[in-house]
Design an enzyme around this catalytic site. Structure first.
Site, PDB file in Angstrom:
ATOM      1  N   SER A  49      48.200  13.558  -3.801  1.00 54.01           N
ATOM      2  CA  SER A  49      47.878  13.153  -2.162  1.00 54.01           C
ATOM      3  C   SER A  49      46.547  12.297  -2.053  1.00 54.01           C
ATOM      4  O   SER A  49      46.109  11.947  -0.914  1.00 54.01           O
ATOM      5  CB  SER A  49      47.460  14.410  -1.561  1.00 54.01           C
ATOM      6  OG  SER A  49      48.619  15.379  -1.479  1.00 54.01           O
ATOM      7  N   THR A  52      42.149  11.675  -6.452  1.00 56.97           N
ATOM      8  CA  THR A  52      41.316  10.760  -7.413  1.00 56.97           C
ATOM      9  C   THR A  52      40.573   9.708  -6.466  1.00 56.97           C
ATOM     10  O   THR A  52      39.141   9.573  -6.840  1.00 56.97           O
ATOM     11  CB  THR A  52      42.068   9.821  -8.382  1.00 56.97           C
ATOM     12  OG1 THR A  52      43.314  10.571  -8.757  1.00 56.97           O
ATOM     13  CG2 THR A  52      41.326   9.035  -9.354  1.00 56.97           C
ATOM     14  N   TRP A  53      41.063   9.406  -5.434  1.00 56.39           N
ATOM     15  CA  TRP A  53      40.443   8.430  -4.376  1.00 56.39           C
ATOM     16  C   TRP A  53      39.262   9.359  -3.699  1.00 56.39           C
ATOM     17  O   TRP A  53      38.200   8.872  -3.673  1.00 56.39           O
ATOM     18  CB  TRP A  53      41.350   7.988  -3.335  1.00 56.39           C
ATOM     19  CG  TRP A  53      40.821   6.906  -2.479  1.00 56.39           C
ATOM     20  CD1 TRP A  53      39.761   6.158  -2.584  1.00 56.39           C
ATOM     21  CD2 TRP A  53      41.779   6.208  -1.304  1.00 56.39           C
ATOM     22  NE1 TRP A  53      39.752   5.311  -1.720  1.00 56.39           N
ATOM     23  CE2 TRP A  53      40.757   5.189  -0.834  1.00 56.39           C
ATOM     24  CE3 TRP A  53      42.868   6.639  -0.712  1.00 56.39           C
ATOM     25  CZ2 TRP A  53      41.287   4.682   0.312  1.00 56.39           C
ATOM     26  CZ3 TRP A  53      43.231   5.919   0.392  1.00 56.39           C
ATOM     27  CH2 TRP A  53      42.444   4.866   0.999  1.00 56.39           C
ATOM     28  N   HIS A 111      43.211  22.144  -6.574  1.00 55.55           N
ATOM     29  CA  HIS A 111      44.458  22.020  -5.831  1.00 55.55           C
ATOM     30  C   HIS A 111      44.927  23.318  -5.199  1.00 55.55           C
ATOM     31  O   HIS A 111      46.246  23.490  -4.567  1.00 55.55           O
ATOM     32  CB  HIS A 111      45.655  21.514  -6.922  1.00 55.55           C
ATOM     33  CG  HIS A 111      45.448  20.115  -7.413  1.00 55.55           C
ATOM     34  ND1 HIS A 111      45.263  19.005  -6.412  1.00 55.55           N
ATOM     35  CD2 HIS A 111      45.809  19.598  -8.451  1.00 55.55           C
ATOM     36  CE1 HIS A 111      45.309  18.180  -7.278  1.00 55.55           C
ATOM     37  NE2 HIS A 111      45.542  18.257  -8.384  1.00 55.55           N
ATOM     38  N   ARG A 134      48.690  13.909   2.423  1.00 55.61           N
ATOM     39  CA  ARG A 134      49.229  12.840   2.534  1.00 55.61           C
ATOM     40  C   ARG A 134      50.830  13.030   2.781  1.00 55.61           C
ATOM     41  O   ARG A 134      51.438  14.222   2.683  1.00 55.61           O
ATOM     42  CB  ARG A 134      49.289  12.162   0.963  1.00 55.61           C
ATOM     43  CG  ARG A 134      50.039  10.762   0.932  1.00 55.61           C
ATOM     44  CD  ARG A 134      49.801  10.551  -0.697  1.00 55.61           C
ATOM     45  NE  ARG A 134      50.083   9.030  -0.662  1.00 55.61           N
ATOM     46  CZ  ARG A 134      50.618   8.289  -1.938  1.00 55.61           C
ATOM     47  NH1 ARG A 134      50.385   8.940  -2.923  1.00 55.61           N
ATOM     48  NH2 ARG A 134      50.616   7.131  -1.696  1.00 55.61           N
ATOM     49  N   SER A 142      55.311   9.757  -5.639  1.00 54.11           N
ATOM     50  CA  SER A 142      54.223   9.786  -6.390  1.00 54.11           C
ATOM     51  C   SER A 142      54.230  10.637  -7.601  1.00 54.11           C
ATOM     52  O   SER A 142      53.938  10.184  -8.660  1.00 54.11           O
ATOM     53  CB  SER A 142      52.781   9.800  -5.732  1.00 54.11           C
ATOM     54  OG  SER A 142      51.556   9.500  -6.430  1.00 54.11           O
ATOM     55  N   ARG A 268      49.005   3.980  -9.356  1.00 55.54           N
ATOM     56  CA  ARG A 268      50.335   3.296  -9.580  1.00 55.54           C
ATOM     57  C   ARG A 268      50.199   2.266  -8.629  1.00 55.54           C
ATOM     58  O   ARG A 268      50.151   1.115  -8.987  1.00 55.54           O
ATOM     59  CB  ARG A 268      51.267   4.348  -9.398  1.00 55.54           C
ATOM     60  CG  ARG A 268      52.586   4.032  -9.587  1.00 55.54           C
ATOM     61  CD  ARG A 268      53.665   5.141  -9.333  1.00 55.54           C
ATOM     62  NE  ARG A 268      53.572   5.386  -7.972  1.00 55.54           N
ATOM     63  CZ  ARG A 268      54.519   4.859  -6.965  1.00 55.54           C
ATOM     64  NH1 ARG A 268      55.344   3.732  -7.291  1.00 55.54           N
ATOM     65  NH2 ARG A 268      54.371   5.152  -5.783  1.00 55.54           N
ATOM     66  N   LYS A 269      50.542   2.504  -7.220  1.00 52.51           N
ATOM     67  CA  LYS A 269      50.592   1.471  -6.070  1.00 52.51           C
ATOM     68  C   LYS A 269      49.683   1.622  -5.076  1.00 52.51           C
ATOM     69  O   LYS A 269      48.893   0.680  -4.402  1.00 52.51           O
ATOM     70  CB  LYS A 269      51.980   1.430  -5.366  1.00 52.51           C
ATOM     71  CG  LYS A 269      53.094   0.680  -6.126  1.00 52.51           C
ATOM     72  CD  LYS A 269      54.063   0.422  -5.304  1.00 52.51           C
ATOM     73  CE  LYS A 269      55.327  -0.351  -5.935  1.00 52.51           C
ATOM     74  NZ  LYS A 269      56.524  -0.515  -5.255  1.00 52.51           N
ATOM     75  N   GLY A 270      49.321   3.003  -4.859  1.00 50.62           N
ATOM     76  CA  GLY A 270      48.287   3.266  -3.721  1.00 50.62           C
ATOM     77  C   GLY A 270      48.538   2.774  -2.464  1.00 50.62           C
ATOM     78  O   GLY A 270      47.676   2.160  -1.728  1.00 50.62           O
TER      79      GLY A 270
END
Ligand code: A3P
Length: 306
Positions: A49, A52-53, A111, A134, A142, A268-270
């Site tokens: 979701s 990491t960000w 989590h 998300r 993802s 990956r794509k974000g």
């Protein structure tokens, strides 16, 4: 041999939640031994979701007086080492970490669903929780790419039917997805001081406002001077997908902490809406309807298009 993670067989249901066995063991140790303190910051998410960000953002916001953006530890460490997972890492294998030795404020991640958080976190008056949610189509997409990239499912994917069906049934690490989101959503409505509820799609739309919102919530608001000096934007740029993805510490190597996962598989794509490249419209419609049905009158909505 591929390790099957998302297909359900290795997940067991415990009190309504789907757990990998080693996570459940660690969860029980964590629940028993963890002691929260007033300055703790707990970052909670469903896997894939944007954990990491969120880790990069919270770490940078809270520690901005300790080092300039040019000297940020994020430039040389993957965010998962700077903000460790509780049940996935610190309390793994029956370990009881000396987390009192961690510098305060401690930023820790989980989590776990809301109802699995130990009462020491819920009762500790100033300890804060940030939840990042998300949309389920992007989470599903993802997670499948993550599983393929790390060899948890074999390539090429035989069919989307089984993983999609299991996700819809709620069989997903820490799932059902809906219950996870709703647990934190309802807690944030009841006690907005305790739980800040964020959406990945909102962060993508306006990251500067989100950085300020997180800082305000954590009691580290940006001063007028900091804003004028452009610190909000600097932190947003430091933590951006493009920046983090291209750092050597995130491009190379494997996670020391979570079963040999590749560092680069967290970047990956974000994007919002990348599910269109994987999920056919019939499945997407079904999952969107299911989301609406499950969220019902809760007031929670998630944007699948961005
Ligand atoms: P995609 O696979 O859709 O690209 P988690 O951190 O919870 O494992 O989630 C990983 C997802 O967040 C991946 O999504 C990843 O690319 C995305 N992500 C990682 N860092 C990001 C960032 N700085 N900004 C936006 N998205 C990011």
């Amino acid at each position: 041999q591929p390790k099957k993670l998302v297909e359900g067989e290795l997940l067991a249901n415990y009190q309504g939640i789907w757990f990998a066995a080693f996570i459940l063991r660690a969860t029980l140790t964590f629940q028993k031994h963890f002691k929260a303190n007033d300055s703790d910051i707990i970052l909670a998410t469903m896997p894939k979701s944007g954990t990491t960000w969120l880790k990069a953002l919270a770490f940078s916001i809270v520690n901005r007086n300790n080092h300039s953006v040019d000297e940020s530890p994020l430039l040389s460490s993957n965010p998962h080492y700077l903000v460790p997972f509780l049940e996935m890492y610190l309390y793994k294998d029956g370990n009881i970490p000396d987390i009192d030795a961690m510098p305060c404020p401690r930023i820790l991640a989980t989590h776990l669903p809301y109802q699995f958080l130990p009462s020491t976190i819920l009762d500790c008056s100033n300890c804060r929780i940030i939840y990042l949610c998300r949309n389920p189509l992007d989470v599903f997409t993802s997670s499948l790419h993550f599983a393929l990239q790390n060899g948890f499912v074999s390539r090429p994917l035989a069919s989307l039917d089984v993983p999609f069906e299991t996700f819809c049934q709620g069989i997903y690490p820490y799932g059902p997805f809906w219950d996870h989101c709703l647990g934190y959503w309802n807690a944030s409505l009841k006690n907005p001081q305790k739980v800040l509820f964020l959406k990945y799609e909102d962060l993508k739309k306006d990251i500067n406002s989100s950085v300020k919102k997180i800082a305000d919530y954590l009691g580290h608001p940006f001063s007028a001077e900091e804003e004028e000096a452009g610190l909000v934007e600097e932190i947003a740029t430091l933590c951006s997908f493009e920046n983090l993805k291209n750092l050597n510490c995130n491009k190379e190597g494997e996670m020391q902490t979570v079963f040999g996962v590749k560092h680069n598989s967290f970047f990956r794509k974000g994007e919002v809406g990348d599910w269109v490249n994987l999920v056919p419209p019939s499945m997407a419609n079904r999952l969107e309807k299911l989301m609406q049905e499950k969220f019902g009158e809760s007031g929670l909505t998630l944007d699948i298009h961005g």
